[in-house]
Design an enzyme around this catalytic site. Sequence first.
Site, PDB file in Angstrom:
ATOM      1  CD  GLU A  28      -4.187 -22.310  47.299  1.00 26.32           C
ATOM      2  OE1 GLU A  28      -4.097 -21.226  46.668  1.00 26.32           O
ATOM      3  OE2 GLU A  28      -3.820 -22.446  48.471  1.00 26.32           O
ATOM      4  CB  CYS A  52      -2.093 -29.619  44.360  1.00 26.11           C
ATOM      5  SG  CYS A  52      -1.071 -28.374  45.131  1.00 26.11           S
ATOM      6  CG  HIS A 112       0.961 -32.167  42.232  1.00 26.29           C
ATOM      7  ND1 HIS A 112       0.623 -30.985  41.606  1.00 26.29           N
ATOM      8  CD2 HIS A 112       1.458 -31.828  43.454  1.00 26.29           C
ATOM      9  CE1 HIS A 112       0.899 -29.985  42.424  1.00 26.29           C
ATOM     10  NE2 HIS A 112       1.392 -30.461  43.550  1.00 26.29           N
TER      11      HIS A 112
END
Length: 399
Positions: free
Chosen positions: A81, A113, A235
């Site tokens: 990103e 993400c 994550h």
Amino acid sequence: MTPAIGIHDLAVATSRHMLTHAVLADRLGTDPAKYQRGLGQDAMSIPGDDEDVVTMAAAAAAPIVERHGASRIRNVFFATETGVDESKCAGLYLHSLIGLPSQARVVEFKQACYGGTAALQLACAAVARDPSRQALVIAADIARYDLDSAAEPTQGAGAVAMLVSADPAVAVIDPVSGLFSSDIMDFWRPTYRSTAVVDGRYSVSAYLDAIEHAFDDFRRLGGADLREFERFCYHQPFTKMAFKAHRHLLEHAGLPVTDEAVDAALADTTDYNRAIGNSYTASVYMALASVLDSTSDLTGRRIALASYGSGCVAEFLSLTAVDGYREQLRSEANRAAIGNRNPLSYSEYRSLHTDRTTAHDGSRASTGDSGGMYRLSGFEEHKRIYHARQPAFSAKVGH
Ligand code: CAA
């Protein structure tokens, strides 16, 4: 029959500088325990002016190309990103830096993400179509929030490169995965901003909700029960989030939620992220690298991977570590990349944060030399100029 497909090699890189949360807490007048225990963070990687996702990606991917050659790589999927251009993909800068083949499809993936997981799954699909070929997947990001904001202690930077192939030497990616997508505004970064906008508390609940739905989808499609997994790689925008997520999933599945169960499921998965901070799309693969590099032998064991990207997309995957995987690892080099960073003072950190504006006159030299193998040496007429301290490996492998 389609052969087993998955991760054949994996390497980690990060920036050459870092800020400890002890220094940040001291300067902001915050109790360091809030960061170290409350968020589960000890330090965060901070890129120098001559570092970006391309230099980190090159540092991660070059040793993979050196070991395996590049002749079988047909796809180069770069997920980020923190792309360096609104048009040209970051993978093309990498292409010349590390000597990737001309007969390759090079593209960029973006979904906060989550992008790295989309890239990994599409790499598996491409290899299934022609198992004699390989795909290079790179997940790389710089997590940057406004100075003095609540999100400031959850910054960081890093890259993970993975070679995807048939009959992989590290981990097979099981074909069943669970998905969840929903259009929400929990975290985003408009094109005119270099720092993300975030609704912090909402992002935490949105993450938990999305992982729960992705897991339900995984189960519906015949995926394994939670109890069949040896480890869970989540994550990790901050490592405490993995603990929140696992408690949430256990509760959702009606399983006992004890500190022992949660600690065992997450053991060794948070070590790298505690030191690097959030690396957005690389973060869940940092968790995977961390547990694979640990002393635990996971041969034949199932590892869950829970990927979340704000906005939002989540995916729940299952991997199995293959026989002999530990001989393929780059544990020492991975730990060195994290351990050899230069600790910044608070004022050095602030000046690196503040100097990194996107607006300049199109030509300038980068300030300072971070000492990495790959450098963004500056800009000439709006072109990014990169330098490698060693020649691209293509010369060695004969392309
Ligand atoms: N000692 C020990 N612990 C302490 C403490 C102290 N002195 N003071 C506070 N704490 C604890 C709090 O109890 C809290 O723990 P729990 O959540 O377990 O209750 C923790 O430290 C954090 O405290 P706050 O909730 O008060 O922190 P905050 O409001 O200042 O900020 C945050 C936290 C919202 C996560 C903020 O850092 C933020 O906005 N970060 C960016 C967004 C983010 O990372 N979201 C995660 C989900 S979205 C996602 O995953 C995508 C992505 O990568 C961005």
